[in-house]
Design a protein around this motif. Structure first.
Motif, PDB file in Angstrom:
ATOM      1  N   ILE A 106      17.946   5.411   9.071  1.00  0.00           N
ATOM      2  CA  ILE A 106      18.089   6.862   8.988  1.00  0.00           C
ATOM      3  C   ILE A 106      16.847   7.402   8.294  1.00  0.00           C
ATOM      4  O   ILE A 106      16.602   7.119   7.117  1.00  0.00           O
ATOM      5  N   ASN A 107      16.031   8.151   9.021  1.00  0.00           N
ATOM      6  CA  ASN A 107      14.836   8.784   8.427  1.00  0.00           C
ATOM      7  C   ASN A 107      13.976   7.797   7.635  1.00  0.00           C
ATOM      8  O   ASN A 107      13.628   8.033   6.486  1.00  0.00           O
ATOM      9  N   ASP A 110      18.245  13.488   4.161  1.00  0.00           N
ATOM     10  CA  ASP A 110      17.216  14.482   3.853  1.00  0.00           C
ATOM     11  C   ASP A 110      15.867  13.837   3.525  1.00  0.00           C
ATOM     12  O   ASP A 110      14.916  14.535   3.173  1.00  0.00           O
ATOM     13  N   TYR A 111      15.788  12.502   3.635  1.00  0.00           N
ATOM     14  CA  TYR A 111      14.550  11.808   3.265  1.00  0.00           C
ATOM     15  C   TYR A 111      13.442  12.137   4.264  1.00  0.00           C
ATOM     16  O   TYR A 111      13.635  12.033   5.474  1.00  0.00           O
ATOM     17  N   LYS A 118       8.862   3.320   4.171  1.00  0.00           N
ATOM     18  CA  LYS A 118      10.169   2.811   4.544  1.00  0.00           C
ATOM     19  C   LYS A 118      10.909   2.411   3.268  1.00  0.00           C
ATOM     20  O   LYS A 118      10.371   1.682   2.447  1.00  0.00           O
ATOM     21  N   VAL A 119      12.143   2.871   3.112  1.00  0.00           N
ATOM     22  CA  VAL A 119      12.953   2.564   1.938  1.00  0.00           C
ATOM     23  C   VAL A 119      14.085   1.638   2.361  1.00  0.00           C
ATOM     24  O   VAL A 119      14.886   1.983   3.232  1.00  0.00           O
ATOM     25  N   GLY A 167       0.788  -1.228   0.000  1.00  0.00           N
ATOM     26  CA  GLY A 167       0.000   0.000   0.000  1.00  0.00           C
ATOM     27  C   GLY A 167       0.816   1.271   0.000  1.00  0.00           C
ATOM     28  O   GLY A 167       0.319   2.339   0.377  1.00  0.00           O
ATOM     29  N   GLY A 168       2.076   1.166  -0.411  1.00  0.00           N
ATOM     30  CA  GLY A 168       2.955   2.337  -0.428  1.00  0.00           C
ATOM     31  C   GLY A 168       3.759   2.509   0.840  1.00  0.00           C
ATOM     32  O   GLY A 168       4.523   3.475   0.967  1.00  0.00           O
ATOM     33  N   ARG A 169       3.634   1.565   1.772  1.00  0.00           N
ATOM     34  CA  ARG A 169       4.371   1.684   3.029  1.00  0.00           C
ATOM     35  C   ARG A 169       5.808   1.186   2.945  1.00  0.00           C
ATOM     36  O   ARG A 169       6.622   1.479   3.824  1.00  0.00           O
ATOM     37  N   LEU A 170       6.124   0.433   1.888  1.00  0.00           N
ATOM     38  CA  LEU A 170       7.469  -0.119   1.722  1.00  0.00           C
ATOM     39  C   LEU A 170       7.938   0.114   0.292  1.00  0.00           C
ATOM     40  O   LEU A 170       7.197  -0.149  -0.664  1.00  0.00           O
ATOM     41  N   VAL A 171       9.170   0.587   0.142  1.00  0.00           N
ATOM     42  CA  VAL A 171       9.777   0.777  -1.176  1.00  0.00           C
ATOM     43  C   VAL A 171      11.166   0.142  -1.142  1.00  0.00           C
ATOM     44  O   VAL A 171      11.920   0.327  -0.173  1.00  0.00           O
ATOM     45  N   VAL A 172      11.475  -0.614  -2.194  1.00  0.00           N
ATOM     46  CA  VAL A 172      12.808  -1.221  -2.298  1.00  0.00           C
ATOM     47  C   VAL A 172      13.465  -0.754  -3.583  1.00  0.00           C
ATOM     48  O   VAL A 172      12.837  -0.691  -4.630  1.00  0.00           O
ATOM     49  N   ALA A 173      14.741  -0.409  -3.488  1.00  0.00           N
ATOM     50  CA  ALA A 173      15.519   0.023  -4.645  1.00  0.00           C
ATOM     51  C   ALA A 173      16.978  -0.271  -4.345  1.00  0.00           C
ATOM     52  O   ALA A 173      17.404  -0.171  -3.185  1.00  0.00           O
TER      53      ALA A 173
END
Length: 427
Positions: A384-385, A364-365, A370-371, A315-321
């Motif tokens: 970190i952030n 600065d995020y 969460k990334v 639902g947009g709560r987790l992003v992986v890159a």
């Protein structure tokens, strides 16, 4: 599916292009939500209460551009209903799409003058002067020529009223959109050819592993869990082909997702025969891949080349890159997004080792998601952030680390770890 199906990304800028009377407005109302369509005529009416008042055209287009920008900023489809026949009229819209990392798609209504004139005469309400319609039709040919040189993802050309009337729209999810998948996930950092450590880490988290005599793997995941590999599967380590075997097997069997790292990017080029520098461990991968069959090399080249740059999940709560991603890039697609995901935020310069000079984007995020990323090796993984880098330098003598989501538990194994499972012969 009909041959007249127009596939449109869920998030993009759609330019309807064609003369007055070509059917753009009818087409827009038939296929898109009212809120998705931004009409130059409607904007003219909104600024002066008269859609026919050409004196208000400049203000109308200022409003149109402002609405397009707000929709793209909020990751919403924007369909521009205007003639859009001149390159200068499209330029600002294309710039907005670039700014917000949106693909641009054009639908061209390529009708002849008589058809447009007949339809214009049949319009209820506002009609355009016949001379204007003829000038617009004459602009179509040079318009088509220019479109091919513009930053447009795809161009659909409708050449008759029948093609227009029989067209269907298919809205396609972006590859990065996996918001409906909420885990639980085991997210694994940079492996760099360290298959032994990967095997033990998977076992430690409850995955059952069997390697067959032909080197292929069979891996069973714990109930409902999936792995997410953060890229940089290859180079530097001793068993790159086995890492690729494991990851590809798991992805093909829906036990894992995988995103592309910068090392996969370069290995794909090398396997394709391109002239690339065999540095930063690429030489080891090429040596190991040379010992495999041509069929295996092609399969793995295709697999790596098909990986996308990031995923938005839960639902947009987790992003992986692989190297991280800014909030304004999440769920979007562009060359800039891809470069950031592969290499991080860089200055464009290189250090004395030939590596890009990096900027610390994480400090600065400010996003809510969460990334989870890798790329920059560190001794330990720290938040970190709402961001965490889980590349803990496995190939450099550190550890191979996984983040369990949503538990937010870190699991790792030391470099030099060896699996406990045994290979079995083929039956």
């Amino acid at each position: 599916m009909s041959n007249n199906t127009l596939t449109i990304p869920e998030f993009c800028l759609v330019l309807l292009i064609g003369p007055s009377g070509a059917g753009k407005t009818t087409f827009a109302h038939r296929h898109f939500k009212q809120t998705e369509v931004i009409s130059s005529d409607k904007c003219r009416g909104m600024v002066c209460d008269d859609e026919d008042n050409q004196a208000a055209t400049a203000d109308a287009f200022d409003l149109l551009h402002a609405i397009v920008e707000k929709r793209l900023k909020n990751r919403k489809l924007a369909v521009v209903d205007a003639t859009n026949l001149l390159a200068r009229d499209r330029a600002g819209l294309l710039q907005s799409a670039k700014k917000y990392h949106a693909q641009t798609l054009a639908v061209v209504f390529n009708l002849d003058s008589n058809t447009c004139l007949d339809r214009n005469r049949a319009r209820v309400g506002r009609q355009v002067k016949p001379t204007v319609v003829k000038d617009q039709v004459r602009s179509l040919k040079p318009c088509l020529k220019h479109l091919k040189n513009e930053a447009i993802y795809h161009i659909y050309i409708l050449n008759s009223p029948e093609e227009i009337d029989n067209s269907h729209i298919r809205i396609k999810k972006l590859r990065c959109n996996k918001r409906d998948e909420n885990g639980p996930f085991d997210i694994i950092g940079d492996i760099h050819g360290c298959a032994g450590e990967l095997e033990q880490l998977l076992e430690k988290m409850g995955y059952q592993i069997t390697q067959n005599a032909d080197k292929s793997y069979h891996i069973t995941a714990p109930h409902n869990r999936r792995v997410i590999f953060l890229g940089d599967l290859v180079d530097r380590g001793p068993r790159t082909p086995d890492v690729l075997r494991i990851v590809r097997h798991m992805v093909q069997n829906d036990a894992a997702l995988c995103i592309r790292g910068n090392h996969e990017n370069k290995l794909v080029q090398a396997l394709a025969g391109k002239d690339v520098s065999l540095n930063h461990g690429l030489n080891k991968s090429m040596e190991q891949m040379a010992e495999e069959s041509a069929e295996f090399r092609q399969e793995m080249q295709d697999f790596m080349d098909g990986l996308t740059d990031h995923y938005v999940l839960d639902g947009g709560r987790l992003v992986v890159a692989h190297a991280g991603i800014r909030e304004d890039m999440q769920g979007r697609t562009s060359n800039a997004v891809r470069a950031f995901c592969l290499y991080g935020d860089t200055t464009g310069e290189k250090d004395i080792s030939g590596l890009p000079r990096r900027l610390d984007w994480a400090k600065d995020y400010g996003g809510d998601a969460k990334v989870v990323y890798g790329h920059v090796p560190a001794a330990t993984a720290q938040w970190i952030n709402e961001t965490i880098c889980i590349d803990t330098a496995c190939v450099f003598g550190g550890r191979l680390t996984a983040l369990r989501y949503p538990e937010m538990e870190l699991v790792d194994v030391k470099t030099g770890a060896r699996p406990t499972f045994k290979s079995v012969p083929l039956m």
